[in-house]
Write an enzyme that holds these catalytic residues in place. Structure first.
Site, PDB file in Angstrom:
ATOM      1  N   LYS A 112       0.819  -1.211   0.000  1.00 56.57           N
ATOM      2  CA  LYS A 112       0.000   0.000   0.000  1.00 56.57           C
ATOM      3  C   LYS A 112       0.859   1.269   0.000  1.00 56.57           C
ATOM      4  O   LYS A 112       0.413   2.311  -0.458  1.00 56.57           O
ATOM      5  CB  LYS A 112      -0.962  -0.013   1.187  1.00 56.57           C
TER       6      LYS A 112
HETATM    7  C1  LIG Z   1      -4.268  -4.675   1.376  1.00 51.48           C
HETATM    8  C2  LIG Z   1      -3.518  -5.965   1.235  1.00 51.48           C
HETATM    9  C3  LIG Z   1      -3.933  -6.979   0.328  1.00 51.48           C
HETATM   10  C4  LIG Z   1      -5.188  -6.857  -0.514  1.00 51.48           C
HETATM   11  O1  LIG Z   1      -5.071  -5.896  -1.509  1.00 51.48           O
HETATM   12  P1  LIG Z   1      -6.359  -5.401  -2.334  1.00 51.48           P
HETATM   13  O2  LIG Z   1      -5.895  -4.277  -3.183  1.00 51.48           O
HETATM   14  O3  LIG Z   1      -7.355  -4.993  -1.293  1.00 51.48           O
HETATM   15  O4  LIG Z   1      -6.826  -6.571  -3.123  1.00 51.48           O
HETATM   16  C5  LIG Z   1      -3.148  -8.112   0.204  1.00 51.48           C
HETATM   17  N1  LIG Z   1      -2.021  -8.282   0.948  1.00 51.48           N
HETATM   18  C6  LIG Z   1      -1.598  -7.346   1.827  1.00 51.48           C
HETATM   19  C7  LIG Z   1      -0.365  -7.606   2.628  1.00 51.48           C
HETATM   20  C8  LIG Z   1      -2.322  -6.159   1.996  1.00 51.48           C
HETATM   21  O5  LIG Z   1      -1.889  -5.239   2.887  1.00 51.48           O
END
Ligand SMILES: *Cc1c(COP(=O)(O)O)cnc(C)c1O
Length: 467
Positions: A112
């Site tokens: 993110k």
């Molecule tokens: C947020 C997250 C996901 C999921 O990502 P999306 O974009 O919501 O599909 C998967 N793995 C980790 C470690 C995350 O922080």
């Protein structure tokens, strides 16, 4: 570039407008009016370039004339200079045709950061241009909150208050939020569950006078700017593995569908990303949809990969809109039905279009542990539980001669207990976070009630009014 809502009843906006708006007023999600694309020669020129340069070029058509090109390029450079790896998003080969793209070299060790570190800067730039300020509030069970705080800390035009359930996040996750020492950040440990935290955030947004007084905003994954900032790393990986002259597949551990949607968008931009493999844990709504056109919500169950413990994948609406040939009324109708009944009757033709490109893969906790163990045993690779789901998904749907990019969504040290149980190795935090447990924490505890939270946010905003 102009953006339209998937439900067709919200104002058309430019990139800066959708950045600040987040959700469209009609409840829909903003999407580009048309998908930009590059020819093969343009893609080839980007092969092997520094990541910030690829990011600038890939996002340029989405930004359009909403931000001056030199300013945007500088923001990208500054953003990705802050990552802990010179390649920003390095590829690690774990099997003959399997490549983990490590998306966790940002400040909070999860993918993110790739989007939020840029989005925080974009917010500050656009807000200062417009002479505005916002207050971001959010609830977190761990990951998202720390990435949002790291993105907003110290930014002049933003205050941010993040609620977490007291005593229910891991120590690493809590400390990644609470050891940030910035005047515009407030961490609140709420005496309650994650659902209580979410309800309190919703209640703050529902209080219209308060929302307007505070200029409340969110940085959740439905914001188009976050998706836009995730497209470049798929482009970088595909180019490194031979695109546009050779096809690649991707395997993405998925929750809200944002990350895999970005991979799909990269393919719309002219890259031969053919198969999109959607990994999930026992919360498998997307897999049931892809296997049997069964889009029906079930209660969320906890798993070893908590960031995928989701039963309503909000970004799916953007794909749905495309599957329905951009018919906004039909999209709105299906979303309404889903909300009312918990089931979405996707027309057969649209479902078939999805399954031509997207495959689903489900893995329970025992399988996830086995996948972590196998990666360690066979390749000496320590994968976190989310990335392990992606690795297993890639193995399940591998095709001869086609490399698979596995989205490595979190650093293994974010989930040390699960990794140690599977491999016997307790992963160490990277050097930049090695002293996390010595740093001073800053947070307050509050009951799960609206009034004290509202006072706290008012106080935060009041203190920073002249920053
Ligand atoms: C947020 C997250 C996901 C999921 O990502 P999306 O974009 O919501 O599909 C998967 N793995 C980790 C470690 C995350 O922080």
């Amino acid at each position: 570039m102009r953006y339209v809502s998937t439900r067709g009843e919200a104002p058309v906006r430019d990139f800066a407008g959708v950045l600040l708006a987040g959700l469209a007023e009609d409840g829909g999600l903003y999407v580009p009016e048309s998908w930009p694309s590059f020819d093969a020669a343009t893609w080839r020129v980007l092969r092997g370039r520094p990541y910030a340069e690829i990011a600038t070029a890939v996002m340029r058509p989405y930004v359009g004339d909403a931000i001056d090109p030199d300013t945007f390029a500088a923001l990208c450079r500054e953003t990705y200079d802050g990552f802990g790896h010179a390649a920003v998003v390095p590829l690690v080969q774990t099997a003959p045709a399997t490549f983990v793209q490590e998306l966790f070299h940002g400040p909070t060790l999860a993918f993110k950061d790739l989007a939020l570190q840029l989005v925080g800067r974009l917010f500050d730039h656009v807000l200062s241009r417009e002479g505005r300020r916002i207050a971001i509030v959010g609830a977190t069970s761990g990951d998202t909150g720390s990435a949002a705080i790291a993105a907003c800390a110290g930014r002049a035009r933003i205050n941010i208050m993040i609620l977490h359930p007291d005593g229910r996040t891991s120590a690493v996750q809590r400390r990644q939020m609470t050891t940030v020492d910035a005047a515009n950040v407030r961490n609140v440990a709420v005496a309650g569950t994650f659902d209580d935290c979410q309800d309190l955030v919703k209640a703050m947004f529902a209080d219209a006078p308060f929302r307007d007084e505070m200029a409340l905003s969110a940085v959740n994954s439905i914001n188009w700017a976050r998706i836009a900032a995730q497209i470049p790393y798929y482009a970088a990986a595909a180019l490194a593995l031979g695109a546009p002259d050779r096809p690649v597949d991707v395997a993405v551990p998925t929750g809200n569908f944002g990350n895999v949607l970005a991979a799909w968008a990269a393919s719309r931009m002219g890259l031969p990303i053919e198969r999109l493999i959607v990994g999930s844990n026992r919360n498998d709504i997307l897999v049931r949809f892809l296997d049997a056109n069964d889009m029906s919500a079930r209660p969320v169950e906890p798993s070893l990969s908590p960031s995928m413990d989701i039963q309503v994948s909000s970004n799916f609406e953007r794909l749905l809109f495309e599957l329905l040939d951009r018919d906004a009324a039909a999209t709105a109708g299906l979303m309404r039905a889903f909300r009312a009944t918990g089931r979405m009757p996707v027309p057969d033709a649209a479902w078939r279009r999805a399954t031509a490109r997207f495959m689903g893969f489900r893995l329970d906790d025992a399988g996830t542990t086995a996948a972590m163990a196998a990666a360690w045993r066979e390749s000496g690779y320590l994968a976190d539980p989310h990335t392990a789901v992606g690795l297993a998904a890639a193995a399940r749907h591998a095709r001869p001669g086609v490399p698979v990019i596995v989205a490595g969504t979190a650093h293994p040290a974010k989930f040390p207990d699960a990794v140690e149980a599977a491999t016997g190795i307790r992963p160490a935090l990277p050097a930049a976070l090695a002293d996390l447990f010595e740093r001073e924490e800053h947070y307050i505890r509050l009951p799960a009630e609206l009034a004290p939270l509202q006072s706290e946010l008012r106080a935060l905003v009041g203190r920073n009014r002249h920053g």
